[in-house]
Design an enzyme around this catalytic site. Structure first.
Site, PDB file in Angstrom:
ATOM      1  N   HIS A  19       0.851  -1.189   0.000  1.00 11.92           N
ATOM      2  CA  HIS A  19       0.000   0.000   0.000  1.00 11.92           C
ATOM      3  C   HIS A  19       0.886   1.239   0.000  1.00 11.92           C
ATOM      4  O   HIS A  19       1.259   1.756   1.048  1.00 11.92           O
ATOM      5  CB  HIS A  19      -0.910  -0.018   1.237  1.00 11.92           C
ATOM      6  CG  HIS A  19      -2.051   0.951   1.168  1.00 11.92           C
ATOM      7  ND1 HIS A  19      -3.362   0.569   1.334  1.00 11.92           N
ATOM      8  CD2 HIS A  19      -2.080   2.297   0.962  1.00 11.92           C
ATOM      9  CE1 HIS A  19      -4.149   1.641   1.233  1.00 11.92           C
ATOM     10  NE2 HIS A  19      -3.386   2.704   1.017  1.00 11.92           N
ATOM     11  N   HIS A  21       1.186   4.918  -2.314  1.00 21.29           N
ATOM     12  CA  HIS A  21       0.609   5.765  -3.358  1.00 21.29           C
ATOM     13  C   HIS A  21       1.704   6.528  -4.097  1.00 21.29           C
ATOM     14  O   HIS A  21       2.521   7.210  -3.465  1.00 21.29           O
ATOM     15  CB  HIS A  21      -0.372   6.769  -2.750  1.00 21.29           C
ATOM     16  CG  HIS A  21      -1.649   6.148  -2.267  1.00 21.29           C
ATOM     17  ND1 HIS A  21      -2.780   6.078  -3.052  1.00 21.29           N
ATOM     18  CD2 HIS A  21      -1.974   5.570  -1.083  1.00 21.29           C
ATOM     19  CE1 HIS A  21      -3.754   5.487  -2.361  1.00 21.29           C
ATOM     20  NE2 HIS A  21      -3.283   5.161  -1.163  1.00 21.29           N
ATOM     21  N   ASP A  23       1.460   9.205  -5.946  1.00 21.58           N
ATOM     22  CA  ASP A  23       1.350  10.652  -5.778  1.00 21.58           C
ATOM     23  C   ASP A  23       1.528  11.080  -4.328  1.00 21.58           C
ATOM     24  O   ASP A  23       1.471  12.275  -4.021  1.00 21.58           O
ATOM     25  CB  ASP A  23       0.024  11.179  -6.324  1.00 21.58           C
ATOM     26  CG  ASP A  23      -1.188  10.462  -5.762  1.00 21.58           C
ATOM     27  OD1 ASP A  23      -1.013   9.408  -5.120  1.00 21.58           O
ATOM     28  OD2 ASP A  23      -2.323  10.938  -5.970  1.00 21.58           O
ATOM     29  N   GLY A 180     -10.095   7.395  -1.822  1.00 23.75           N
ATOM     30  CA  GLY A 180     -10.760   8.675  -1.618  1.00 23.75           C
ATOM     31  C   GLY A 180     -11.570   8.649  -0.333  1.00 23.75           C
ATOM     32  O   GLY A 180     -11.580   7.658   0.402  1.00 23.75           O
ATOM     33  N   GLU A 210     -11.007   2.846   7.368  1.00 24.32           N
ATOM     34  CA  GLU A 210     -10.011   3.823   7.826  1.00 24.32           C
ATOM     35  C   GLU A 210     -10.754   4.978   8.505  1.00 24.32           C
ATOM     36  O   GLU A 210     -10.756   5.108   9.717  1.00 24.32           O
ATOM     37  CB  GLU A 210      -9.160   4.331   6.669  1.00 24.32           C
ATOM     38  CG  GLU A 210      -8.104   5.338   7.098  1.00 24.32           C
ATOM     39  CD  GLU A 210      -7.378   5.967   5.907  1.00 24.32           C
ATOM     40  OE1 GLU A 210      -6.342   6.596   6.141  1.00 24.32           O
ATOM     41  OE2 GLU A 210      -7.865   5.846   4.757  1.00 24.32           O
TER      42      GLU A 210
END
Length: 359
Positions: A19, A21, A23, A180, A210
């Protein structure tokens, strides 16, 4: 002899991240250089440094505020050249930290603001990953990267992104994800994409549990069929306060060996947990859930895989055997074929930890 559990020694241990990202892992200097090239205005950061600004801004205690920092990284990732550069540097940085296998995710739909097609973006990132793997090999570090294509849960392009992921399944894309803000955007909004992926025998993970609780986890698993849970920290809400009794959902997650992509520092920043010392990862480890350790966003959290493992070792007294357990859990849960996962466990991970003193 057993090596001391220092950050330097942890860095030398083979690690796996599922996991991470793209960006959320840029180098601060790269953000600044790319922003200068396109005239993107960054926030004032001269006194504390840009990297520290990102970390401070992400320490807001809410997922929504945390996500606002991505406006700046996404803004500088709108060309093939910038995407390839960021991807290459991502691989180099992970390899330098001792990561031997990584699944890195990003949302192609966020990088089409300057005319790139979704496929253009995927091609650029995959080329950057290949360049990064070659550069790491040139420095004596072997790393393999699998790409995850992410769809945004508040948008309506998940089926399109799912089809793109499957189209690139033999070219480096190993899975699909949605990400998101969770609240108000349940994963069931994207059932069409998940049903398509299951028909195509393709792997996917879902950000769930989360910022939102057990219903998010339940929907991701029982309605959508997720192979893994992104974060999943709220599964602790279905476990008795004494850390013993399991509710039906927690029991199911453990029985089915559904991997939990835990990101300790990020979970603290978004307010999912109060502190590293209070993170449910230790209770879940003790109960033998399929727990993995991850970075989430290395820039926003000012972290690395070595840093995350070091924080957990300090908080819970972990030794090399524990760190090896987390690493093997992650490798078992990767979205590449079983024989390839097993080869990395047997030929890289176990020998690497044995050299450090793991039993």
């Amino acid at each position: 002899m057993t090596a001391s559990l220092t950050l330097e020694n942890i860095r030398s241990a083979p690690k796996v991240v599922l996991h991470d990202h793209l960006d959320g892992g840029l180098r601060p200097d790269t953000v600044r250089e790319l922003a200068d090239q396109i005239g993107h205005r960054l926030p004032p950061h001269c006194e504390i440094g840009l990297g520290q600004w990102f970390k401070d801004a992400a320490d807001a205690g809410s997922l929504e505020r945390y996500l606002e920092t991505f406006a700046h990284t996404v803004a500088v990732m709108q060309t093939s050249a910038s995407l390839a550069r960021v991807a290459r540097e991502c691989v180099e940085d992970l390899a330098e930290d001792g990561v031997v296998y990584a699944e890195v995710r990003w949302a192609p739909e966020l990088h089409a603001q300057a005319g790139l097609t979704l496929a253009d973006g995927v091609d650029a990132v995959l080329e950057g990953f290949r360049q990064g793997e070659a550069a790491a090999a040139g420095r004596g570090r072997t790393i393999r990267i699998g790409a995850l294509l992410t769809a945004m849960r508040h948008a309506a392009r998940s089926r399109e992104i799912a089809e793109l992921a499957v189209a690139y399944r033999d070219r480096g894309v190993v899975g699909f994800d949605i990400a998101g803000a969770e609240a108000g955007f349940p994963p069931t909004r994207h059932l069409d994409a998940f049903e398509y992926l299951r028909r195509e025998n393709f792997h996917f993970t879902i950000h769930a549990g989360e910022a939102f609780g057990l219903p998010s986890i339940w929907e991701a698993i029982q309605w959508c069929g997720a192979d893994r849970l992104g974060h999943g920290v709220r599964i602790i809400d279905d476990i008795a306060a004494d850390g013993q009794g399991l509710g039906r959902l927690a029991q199911y997650v453990r029985d089915k060996r559904i991997p939990l992509e835990m990101c300790p520092s990020s979970n603290v920043q978004t307010g999912a947990v109060a502190s590293i010392a209070e993170h449910p990862i230790e209770t879940l480890r003790r109960l033998r859930f399929r727990v993995t350790v991850n970075t989430d966003n290395r820039l926003m959290s000012g972290t690395s895989m070595s840093q995350e493992m070091g924080l957990l070792a300090e908080a819970f007294g972990y030794g090399w055997a524990d760190l090896q357990w987390f690493t093997i859990n992650a490798m078992k849960s990767a979205f590449i074929p079983f024989d390839e996962r097993l080869a990395i466990i047997e030929s890289v991970i176990k020998p690497g930890y044995a050299a450090l003193g793991a039993p």
